[in-house]
Design a protein around this motif. Structure first.
Motif, mmCIF file in Angstrom:
data_model
loop_
_atom_site.group_PDB
_atom_site.id
_atom_site.type_symbol
_atom_site.label_atom_id
_atom_site.label_comp_id
_atom_site.label_asym_id
_atom_site.label_seq_id
_atom_site.Cartn_x
_atom_site.Cartn_y
_atom_site.Cartn_z
ATOM 1 N N THR A 1 0.805 -1.225 0.000
ATOM 2 C CA THR A 1 0.000 0.000 0.000
ATOM 3 C C THR A 1 0.838 1.275 0.000
ATOM 4 O O THR A 1 0.285 2.362 -0.184
ATOM 5 C CB THR A 1 -0.947 0.041 1.218
ATOM 6 O OG1 THR A 1 -0.156 0.062 2.425
ATOM 7 C CG2 THR A 1 -1.854 -1.172 1.230
ATOM 8 N N GLY B 1 -6.123 2.129 -5.069
ATOM 9 C CA GLY B 1 -7.255 1.263 -4.746
ATOM 10 C C GLY B 1 -6.957 -0.201 -5.017
ATOM 11 O O GLY B 1 -7.299 -1.078 -4.223
ATOM 12 N N LEU B 2 -6.284 -0.473 -6.138
ATOM 13 C CA LEU B 2 -5.911 -1.849 -6.460
ATOM 14 C C LEU B 2 -4.912 -2.404 -5.447
ATOM 15 O O LEU B 2 -4.981 -3.582 -5.070
ATOM 16 C CB LEU B 2 -5.320 -1.912 -7.877
ATOM 17 C CG LEU B 2 -6.309 -1.668 -9.018
ATOM 18 C CD1 LEU B 2 -5.578 -1.592 -10.355
ATOM 19 C CD2 LEU B 2 -7.363 -2.781 -9.057
ATOM 20 N N TYR C 1 -4.762 -1.502 -2.326
ATOM 21 C CA TYR C 1 -5.536 -1.786 -1.106
ATOM 22 C C TYR C 1 -6.228 -3.147 -1.224
ATOM 23 O O TYR C 1 -6.266 -3.917 -0.259
ATOM 24 C CB TYR C 1 -6.573 -0.687 -0.870
ATOM 25 C CG TYR C 1 -6.059 0.506 -0.106
ATOM 26 C CD1 TYR C 1 -4.795 1.043 -0.371
ATOM 27 C CD2 TYR C 1 -6.826 1.112 0.884
ATOM 28 C CE1 TYR C 1 -4.321 2.134 0.338
ATOM 29 C CE2 TYR C 1 -6.353 2.211 1.597
ATOM 30 C CZ TYR C 1 -5.098 2.708 1.314
ATOM 31 O OH TYR C 1 -4.630 3.787 2.018
ATOM 32 N N LEU C 2 -6.769 -3.442 -2.403
ATOM 33 C CA LEU C 2 -7.401 -4.740 -2.601
ATOM 34 C C LEU C 2 -6.372 -5.863 -2.526
ATOM 35 O O LEU C 2 -6.652 -6.945 -2.000
ATOM 36 C CB LEU C 2 -8.131 -4.769 -3.948
ATOM 37 C CG LEU C 2 -9.367 -3.867 -4.055
ATOM 38 C CD1 LEU C 2 -9.934 -3.912 -5.472
ATOM 39 C CD2 LEU C 2 -10.428 -4.273 -3.034
ATOM 40 N N ALA D 1 -5.758 -6.499 1.045
ATOM 41 C CA ALA D 1 -6.870 -7.263 1.624
ATOM 42 C C ALA D 1 -6.722 -8.743 1.288
ATOM 43 O O ALA D 1 -6.943 -9.616 2.152
ATOM 44 C CB ALA D 1 -8.200 -6.728 1.106
ATOM 45 N N LEU D 2 -6.323 -9.039 0.051
ATOM 46 C CA LEU D 2 -6.130 -10.435 -0.356
ATOM 47 C C LEU D 2 -5.004 -11.073 0.449
ATOM 48 O O LEU D 2 -5.128 -12.221 0.899
ATOM 49 C CB LEU D 2 -5.818 -10.502 -1.847
ATOM 50 C CG LEU D 2 -5.550 -11.901 -2.412
ATOM 51 C CD1 LEU D 2 -6.775 -12.797 -2.223
ATOM 52 C CD2 LEU D 2 -5.154 -11.821 -3.888
ATOM 53 N N TYR E 1 -6.244 -11.761 3.936
ATOM 54 C CA TYR E 1 -7.182 -12.880 3.881
ATOM 55 C C TYR E 1 -6.443 -14.209 3.764
ATOM 56 O O TYR E 1 -6.773 -15.186 4.444
ATOM 57 C CB TYR E 1 -8.135 -12.697 2.698
ATOM 58 C CG TYR E 1 -9.044 -13.874 2.444
ATOM 59 C CD1 TYR E 1 -10.178 -14.076 3.232
ATOM 60 C CD2 TYR E 1 -8.766 -14.780 1.424
ATOM 61 C CE1 TYR E 1 -11.016 -15.163 3.005
ATOM 62 C CE2 TYR E 1 -9.591 -15.869 1.189
ATOM 63 C CZ TYR E 1 -10.709 -16.051 1.982
ATOM 64 O OH TYR E 1 -11.532 -17.126 1.766
ATOM 65 N N TRP F 1 -8.992 -7.916 7.452
ATOM 66 C CA TRP F 1 -8.772 -7.916 6.005
ATOM 67 C C TRP F 1 -9.811 -7.091 5.243
ATOM 68 O O TRP F 1 -9.571 -6.709 4.085
ATOM 69 C CB TRP F 1 -8.635 -9.329 5.440
ATOM 70 C CG TRP F 1 -9.785 -10.271 5.520
ATOM 71 C CD1 TRP F 1 -9.964 -11.288 6.417
ATOM 72 C CD2 TRP F 1 -10.908 -10.354 4.623
ATOM 73 N NE1 TRP F 1 -11.126 -11.966 6.168
ATOM 74 C CE2 TRP F 1 -11.715 -11.431 5.063
ATOM 75 C CE3 TRP F 1 -11.309 -9.634 3.499
ATOM 76 C CZ2 TRP F 1 -12.901 -11.781 4.415
ATOM 77 C CZ3 TRP F 1 -12.485 -9.994 2.848
ATOM 78 C CH2 TRP F 1 -13.268 -11.053 3.312
ATOM 79 N N THR F 2 -10.938 -6.792 5.894
ATOM 80 C CA THR F 2 -11.900 -5.896 5.238
ATOM 81 C C THR F 2 -11.532 -4.421 5.418
ATOM 82 O O THR F 2 -12.094 -3.554 4.740
ATOM 83 C CB THR F 2 -13.326 -6.131 5.767
ATOM 84 O OG1 THR F 2 -13.320 -6.056 7.199
ATOM 85 C CG2 THR F 2 -13.859 -7.484 5.327
ATOM 86 N N ILE G 1 -10.297 -3.140 2.236
ATOM 87 C CA ILE G 1 -11.405 -3.114 1.270
ATOM 88 C C ILE G 1 -12.217 -1.841 1.457
ATOM 89 O O ILE G 1 -12.614 -1.182 0.485
ATOM 90 C CB ILE G 1 -12.302 -4.366 1.421
ATOM 91 C CG1 ILE G 1 -11.547 -5.614 0.968
ATOM 92 C CG2 ILE G 1 -13.587 -4.202 0.606
ATOM 93 C CD1 ILE G 1 -12.340 -6.899 1.083
ATOM 94 N N ALA H 1 -10.369 0.852 -0.153
ATOM 95 C CA ALA H 1 -10.509 0.835 -1.619
ATOM 96 C C ALA H 1 -11.836 1.463 -2.042
ATOM 97 O O ALA H 1 -11.898 2.197 -3.044
ATOM 98 C CB ALA H 1 -10.406 -0.596 -2.130
#
Length: 202
Positions: A51, A87-88, A90-91, A94-95, A98, A107-108, A111, A114
């Protein structure tokens, strides 16, 4: 005062606050007991790389290829591509969280960040909204989530108050530097807080 304002703007940049939020969440929640210190540092380091480092490299490339004129992104019309990249990232974070079996509220968190970025992209087409405050709003929300879910260590109120204090200082700094108006900072903080608190509830 402007030196102090620049300090807050740089120290709590959107590319740093996600890492702060993850590390703080690991410390102030019951995860502090379950996760060894070296694992906390590893998780924070990977979060910072995804990030923080990747967006900085992307913004630098956009600047050197003259796709943007200001690496600080003060021109709202040049924010779309850097924001999409962020934003990508950040996703991607999150992955990662997770995949290492982090609890859903953690992990949210990225999200929600994002989603706040998506809102910022849409709003920036007509009005300048603060990404700095969206980041701190999201960090504040994760402390609220930890407290609301009953998974906080004693003293969570100090984390909440500290986060609110830093958010206020950051908003004042952005206004003092002429980057945003009061309304733009409040909108940014509400944007980050709302999405992180909402998504982390699931």
């Amino acid at each position: 005062m402007k030196i102090l304002a620049r300090f807050f703007s740089n120290a709590f940049s959107p590319i740093l606050v996600a890492s702060y939020g993850v590390l703080a969440a690991l410390i102030c929640s019951t995860l502090d007991i379950l996760v060894p210190l070296n694992v906390k540092m590893l998780i924070t380091g990977v979060t910072f790389f995804i990030t923080g480092c990747i967006p900085v490299i992307g913004i630098a490339l956009l600047f050197f290829t003259k796709r943007i004129s200001d690496p600080a992104l003060n021109n709202r019309t040049e924010r779309t591509i850097p924001y999409i990249l962020t934003g990508l990232c950040y996703l991607g974070c999150a992955l990662y969280l997770y995949r290492i079996n982090a609890p859903s509220w953690l992990w949210t968190f990225p999200i929600g960040g994002a989603l706040a970025v998506i809102v910022s992209i849409l709003v920036n087409s007509r009005w300048k909204i603060s990404a700095h405050l969206a980041g701190m709003g999201g960090v504040t929300a994760i402390f609220f989530r930890i407290a609301l879910d009953g998974i906080a260590k004693p003293g969570i109120e100090w984390w909440v108050m500290g986060s609110l204090f830093i958010t206020g200082c950051l908003a004042s700094s952005r206004i003092m530097l002429g980057r945003h108006t009061l309304g733009q900072t409040l909108a940014g903080a509400a944007n980050g807080f709302f999405w992180v608190l909402l998504v982390s509830a699931f």
